[in-house]
Design a protein around this motif. Structure first.
Motif, PDB file in Angstrom:
ATOM      1  N   GLN A  23     -40.432   3.623  27.558  1.00 55.92           N
ATOM      2  CA  GLN A  23     -40.395   3.695  26.100  1.00 55.92           C
ATOM      3  C   GLN A  23     -39.619   4.928  25.622  1.00 55.92           C
ATOM      4  O   GLN A  23     -38.915   4.880  24.613  1.00 55.92           O
ATOM      5  N   THR A  79     -37.022   6.078  26.935  1.00 52.63           N
ATOM      6  CA  THR A  79     -35.577   5.834  27.071  1.00 52.63           C
ATOM      7  C   THR A  79     -34.986   5.215  25.811  1.00 52.63           C
ATOM      8  O   THR A  79     -33.763   5.121  25.676  1.00 52.63           O
ATOM      9  N   THR A  80     -35.841   4.794  24.874  1.00 55.24           N
ATOM     10  CA  THR A  80     -35.364   4.120  23.654  1.00 55.24           C
ATOM     11  C   THR A  80     -35.486   4.995  22.408  1.00 55.24           C
ATOM     12  O   THR A  80     -35.158   4.534  21.316  1.00 55.24           O
ATOM     13  N   THR A  93     -34.866   7.652  19.409  1.00 55.56           N
ATOM     14  CA  THR A  93     -33.702   8.121  18.647  1.00 55.56           C
ATOM     15  C   THR A  93     -34.180   9.134  17.609  1.00 55.56           C
ATOM     16  O   THR A  93     -35.389   9.408  17.498  1.00 55.56           O
ATOM     17  N   THR A 146     -36.851   7.753  15.317  1.00 57.61           N
ATOM     18  CA  THR A 146     -38.190   7.466  15.837  1.00 57.61           C
ATOM     19  C   THR A 146     -39.201   8.370  15.137  1.00 57.61           C
ATOM     20  O   THR A 146     -38.965   9.567  14.973  1.00 57.61           O
ATOM     21  N   GLN A 204     -31.894  10.151  26.237  1.00 54.04           N
ATOM     22  CA  GLN A 204     -32.085   8.817  26.815  1.00 54.04           C
ATOM     23  C   GLN A 204     -31.609   8.766  28.259  1.00 54.04           C
ATOM     24  O   GLN A 204     -32.246   8.142  29.117  1.00 54.04           O
TER      25      GLN A 204
END
Length: 481
Positions: free
Chosen positions: A353, A355-356, A358, A361, A452
């Motif tokens: 999670q 890795t996603t 930004t 977020t 990421q």
């Protein structure tokens, strides 16, 4: 001689006072690993030093701890539990006093290194004492209490530091610790009893030198790589690391030849101990990828203050501290697989999670993911460590605890340098390959790509860790003649 279970605990020892002594001392010693982090900017301004210079307050601390821990296996054969603990806490207290009253940067650094000397001696003493005074079926809960201290103290550090600096100044980061450290010494002098056996092993000077250069070189090299722009390509860094690895190989070969080794690497003949060691190194590196990168992203990407970023990480630290004793008790009842395998699955999911993430977020998402990560770590670290150490004969207890603590320090140093390097290189490549006119905030975008990229590599480590957990088995204390 009649055979007996080597792990039998002393029957005439009151465990509660010993545990209280260890917990109080360890909490404030380990708290200081991160307590100074938020104050580094203020210290740079006060002493007029650069970022690379001020980092020695952290790097030097880690370096001394990494050098001293391997030697504790030797020292524990010459000094009693009481002498080791009191010596460690007195060193730590002296270092704290020096740091609090430091008139210049050099004096502050000396104080930090003296503090680190106490901390480096203290960590293996804690674990070795638990192995001696608790039978295998009760060690999980005891190690869980230690886990609460080891994980919660550094997690609390940045938040507590932010509060103190906002209300007072950086010197109070040390002044507040002094009375607790003194209390720990007095309490231990009254209640702490000797539980270890003195074997007075032969002191091999060459082993000490090889250990110091080996572990010290590796920790220093990788810690330095995480500070500069050149990273691992800096000659000072990679030469130091190479010398460290060569010295470490020579150290291991020498230990195998000695009748009384300083650090008995034959502990790796125990399969679960060897597997646990590799697993904990991987988990430590995965965890450090988050512990180092996440605060940087919260400040540089989400533009939060250091104090708010520290507060965001606090719930995860509290949850980890709350879960460690629970995980210990569950380990005693259900064994390692029921905790370590689910914990490793959760670790993989959480890092996936990450890795996603930004810059859009939400902060809530970061807090939730970090909290789940710390729960996963609590399910893996102490149960795995306890299970691995339970397999060792009693004569290997000091060596096993020193090995695990040392390699965790090395893994931490490598993890910091490795993941910061990945993040920086990914960010640089993104900027070089992107037209600035097409991206409104290229620095934030580059930071996102770097973060990421680092988490993707961390995910690979977490998956390898999960595969290793499938081979974990519950261990039994061996029988010794």
């Amino acid at each position: 001689m009649t055979a007996r279970p080597n792990a039998q605990a002393p029957v005439d020892v009151k465990r509660a006072p010993i545990m209280i002594s260890l917990i109080i001392g360890a909490f404030f010693a380990i708290l200081n690993e991160t307590l100074l982090n938020v104050a580094l900017t203020d210290l740079m301004a006060e002493f007029g030093v650069t970022h690379s210079t001020i980092q020695w307050l952290s790097t030097g601390f880690m370096l001394v701890v990494g050098i001293l821990i391997p030697i504790t296996a030797l020292l524990s054969g010459w000094f009693t539990t009481r002498q080791m603990f009191l010596g460690a806490m007195i060193l730590f207290t002296i270092g704290t006093i020096i740091s609090g009253f430091a008139p210049n940067f050099s004096t502050l650094l000396v104080g930090r290194l003296v503090q680190a000397s106490g901390t480096g001696l203290l960590l293996p003493v804690m674990m070795n004492t638990i192995l001696i005074i608790f039978p295998p079926e009760k060690r999980g809960a005891a190690m869980g209490m230690m886990g609460l201290v080891i994980m919660f103290a550094p997690a609390l550090g940045p938040t507590l530091s932010g509060l103190i600096i906002e209300a007072l100044n950086w010197r109070w980061l040390f002044f507040i610790v002094i009375p607790f450290a003194v209390f720990s010494i007095v309490f231990a002098m009254i209640f702490l009893k000797n539980v270890s056996e003195l074997t007075k092993p032969k002191v091999d000077v060459l082993s000490i030198l090889l250990s110091t250069v080996g572990f010290g070189g590796i920790v220093y090299g990788f810690s330095s790589a995480g500070e500069g722009d050149a990273g691992l390509t800096n000659p000072e860094v990679y030469i130091t690391i190479i010398v460290g690895f060569i010295s470490l190989i020579l150290f291991v070969l020498r230990q195998l030849k000695l009748k009384e080794p300083m650090l008995d690497v034959r502990a790796f003949k125990s399969p679960m101990f060897a597997l646990t060691t590799v697993l904990l190194i991987i988990v430590m590196m995965s965890m450090f990828s988050t512990m180092i990168i996440l605060p940087m992203f919260l400040q540089s990407g989400l533009l939060l203050s250091a104090y708010v970023a520290g507060l965001a990480l606090l719930p995860g630290g509290i949850l980890n501290g709350f879960m460690s004793p629970i995980a210990g008790k569950l380990f005693d009842k259900f064994g390692p697989r029921a905790l370590i395998i689910p914990g490793s699955v959760l670790l993989v999911i959480v890092i996936w999670q990450f890795t996603t993430v930004t810059t859009t977020t939400s902060l809530t998402t970061f807090i939730v993911l970090h909290s789940l990560l710390m729960i996963a770590v609590s399910l893996i670290m102490m149960p795995g460590q306890t299970n691995g150490l339970n397999e060792l004969p009693r004569r290997y207890y000091p060596h096993g605890t020193a090995i695990l603590n040392t390699l965790q320090q090395v893994a931490g140093a490598i993890g910091i340098a490795f993941f910061i390097s990945i993040m920086s290189n990914s960010s640089i490549r993104y900027i070089e390959n992107t037209d600035p006119s097409t991206v409104a905030n290229i620095q934030a975008e580059a930071m996102t790509v770097g973060v990421q990229g680092a988490f993707k590599v961390a995910l690979a480590f977490a998956i390898i860790g999960f595969i290793l957990t499938l081979f974990i088995k519950r261990t039994k204390a061996p029988i010794e003649e």
